[in-house]
Design an enzyme around this catalytic site. Structure first.
Site, mmCIF file in Angstrom:
data_model
loop_
_atom_site.group_PDB
_atom_site.id
_atom_site.type_symbol
_atom_site.label_atom_id
_atom_site.label_comp_id
_atom_site.label_asym_id
_atom_site.label_seq_id
_atom_site.Cartn_x
_atom_site.Cartn_y
_atom_site.Cartn_z
ATOM 1 N N THR A 1 -1.625 4.089 8.055
ATOM 2 C CA THR A 1 -1.873 2.887 7.257
ATOM 3 C C THR A 1 -2.355 1.754 8.143
ATOM 4 O O THR A 1 -2.105 1.736 9.348
ATOM 5 C CB THR A 1 -0.597 2.397 6.544
ATOM 6 O OG1 THR A 1 0.297 1.808 7.504
ATOM 7 C CG2 THR A 1 0.120 3.511 5.810
ATOM 8 N N ASP A 2 -3.049 0.807 7.558
ATOM 9 C CA ASP A 2 -3.204 -0.479 8.219
ATOM 10 C C ASP A 2 -1.831 -1.160 8.174
ATOM 11 O O ASP A 2 -0.890 -0.643 7.563
ATOM 12 C CB ASP A 2 -4.275 -1.319 7.515
ATOM 13 C CG ASP A 2 -4.878 -2.383 8.423
ATOM 14 O OD1 ASP A 2 -4.259 -2.713 9.459
ATOM 15 O OD2 ASP A 2 -5.969 -2.893 8.112
#
Length: 556
Positions: free
Chosen positions: A286-287
């Site tokens: 994920t960011d």
């Protein structure tokens, strides 16, 4: 795909023996240790929850990201991990344009867009080799780069100079050099931000961003970039808090608006588009999960579970580590995160770690003088003369001795360096402050003839850098009355130089001379001044439409 099939396929291509060793290792791990591998933490010397070393020992995270620090710090952390952790974490940084993202004392190469503007593959190869070599020697084995987003919207406040440009083939060319260069130095590149930033005018640090291209348009642009790099063996992808609504509506015609999720929370985008249609078998991260774009859809304790269920293998950063860890642990324990989904994530995490060859990092550093020359060459070749409607060649004492310097920025002024250099060259420089009411009254309501007597040339130095948590990156022409706006274009020669945002013609369309330098790094500013005073010619090729798709930005 079962575990063995995952590890035998690209980008892993592991031997059956090695794959079986990883599968056995996962089977022997406790649930607590398995859950720890899903976490990618941000390194701090101290946190609100205690000493970083205690956190590493307790939670055994799968990854650790460094902000700019010293090599002593990185080496100390790595030695601790080697001693105390059975499975080494990924050690990463945002190495987008230089090892300065990892080691604070290092200097970078300006920005990805500056590198792209050189239009010189060999220079880029050398630059990537240097930044990878320095980072590897400091202990990094992963980088959250390259940024493969297309810079399509001039008003996007977060992509801009972090991008290689707005042309698909150019972004692919540059990205390929980054992926290959980092892999050669045993650093895993993480291409980002799937499904693609740069289309709207939002920053997904603050709120969800939307890639509003039609799905056929997406396939021909962002899809082509991702598919090309995936087919070439890119091992990792960072997914953003970015929606791709036309894909959802195309594939699921009855979907409600509120059901459309960003990639970090969307099984449609991760499993359907990325895994199946694009054929990506590598690691999905994920960011930052601390961003507003991630925390807009569920309560936090549910969001961190949903992202793993949707198909993300690792969660980047936490708010409260204990709470986030407990949320995922309980979901895995109760089966909300299925054993199959947890195992898939672990297989890809450990499979990715197996890609790191068991050999020493690059020990020999390039000659410092050679690297200094390389950076000088990048800066010299990248700075771009975008517009020149008055046949400007160089600043000349006879014509331009008295310079009015209008310096505007969103945090860092380059004026001190500019004034010093121009003064040394014999020019007289006057620099009013943006809130100078007396200057404002003179500029807005004073005698035009007197202004023309006082100044031979107006030089704008604009430094609006991309940074998280801002809604706009456009120029503000001073307060209280916008007194720095381009008022004398037809009376006093005017030059505008941007050291950040490459789209300032949007707000100053009829400025006759416009230059993009793409970075406020000291060496870039110096190289720009070399060009202004005639020591060097402009050589850069703009990677974006700096005219912003408008007709009047080309006018004078």
């Amino acid at each position: 795909m079962n575990s063995l099939e995952i590890l035998n396929a690209s980008p892993f291509n592991l031997s059956t023996k090695k794959a079986k060793e990883i599968i056995k290792q996962i089977d022997q791990m406790s649930l607590a240790d398995q859950v720890g591998q899903l976490f990618f933490l941000l390194h701090f010397d101290m946190t609100a929850q205690g000493n970083m070393f205690d956190i590493l020992k307790k939670y055994k995270p799968g990854g650790l990201m460094f902000r700019p620090t010293s090599q002593d710090v990185t080496e100390t952390v790595i030695r601790f991990a080697e001693k105390e952790m059975a499975i080494m974490p990924f050690f990463s940084a945002n190495i987008e344009s230089g090892a300065n993202a990892l080691i604070a004392k290092e200097n970078g190469y300006g920005s990805p867009m500056l590198l792209s503007a050189t239009d010189d593959d060999q220079l880029v190869v050398q630059a990537v080799s240097d930044m990878a070599s320095v980072s590897a020697s400091a202990g990094a084995n992963m980088t959250f780069s390259p940024v493969v987003d297309l810079q399509l919207n001039p008003d996007n406040p977060i992509t801009q100079t972090r991008s290689f440009g707005d042309q698909v083939d150019q972004v692919i060319r540059m990205s390929e050099q980054f992926v290959k260069g980092f892999l050669q130095h045993q650093i895993l590149p993480v291409i980002k931000h799937f499904p693609g930033d740069g289309v709207d005018n939002r920053d997904h640090h603050l709120l969800p961003s939307i890639n509003s291209l039609s799905f056929p348009e997406w396939l021909a642009t962002y899809g082509k970039i991702y598919k090309t790099l995936i087919d070439q063996g890119a091992p990792c992808i960072m997914v953003g808090h970015i929606l791709l609504p036309d894909y959802d509506r195309t594939q699921f015609p009855n979907i409600e608006d509120h059901e459309i999720m960003p990639a970090t929370l969307s099984s449609h985008l991760l499993q359907g588009l990325l895994r199946i249609q694009l054929g990506f078998n590598g690691l999905i991260i994920t960011d930052a999960s601390t961003m507003g774009g991630f925390n807009s859809f569920y309560p936090r304790k549910q969001a961190v579970v949903e992202t793993i269920k949707a198909g993300c293998d690792m969660l980047l950063f936490t708010t409260d580590l204990a709470e986030d860890y407990q949320s995922i642990y309980q979901a895995a324990e109760t089966g909300e995160i299925s054993a199959t989904r947890l195992n898939e994530a672990l297989v890809r995490i450990l499979g990715t770690k197996a890609l790191l060859a068991d050999k020493e990092k690059v020990a020999l550093q390039p000659n410092k003088q050679d690297i200094s020359s390389l950076k000088t060459a990048v800066f010299d070749k990248g700075i771009t003369l975008v517009k020149n409607e008055i046949a400007f060649r160089k600043l000349e004492i006879e014509k331009h001795k008295k310079i009015l310097l209008l310096d505007l920025h969103n945090g860092h002024s380059v004026s001190q360096q500019v004034i010093k250099r121009l003064t040394e060259a014999g020019f007289q420089v006057t620099k009013p402050e943006p809130d100078d009411v007396a200057f404002g009254l003179e500029a807005m309501m004073g005698s035009r003839q007197e202004m023309m007597k006082k100044y031979d040339l107006i030089l704008y130095t604009l430094n609006y850098q991309v940074k998280s948590n801002q809604t706009t990156n456009r120029v503000s022409f001073g307060k209280p009355m916008g007194q720095f706006m381009p008022l004398f274009l037809k009376e006093i020669p005017t030059i505008m130089v941007s050291f950040g945002n490459p789209y300032h013609l949007e707000d100053a369309p009829r400025v006759p001379v416009y230059i993009n330098a793409y970075s406020d790094q000291e060496g870039v500013v110096s190289a720009t001044l070399d060009k202004l005073i005639g020591k060097s010619e402009f050589k850069g090729v703009s990677p974006v439409d700096a005219f912003c798709g408008r007709f009047d930005t080309r006018c004078y």
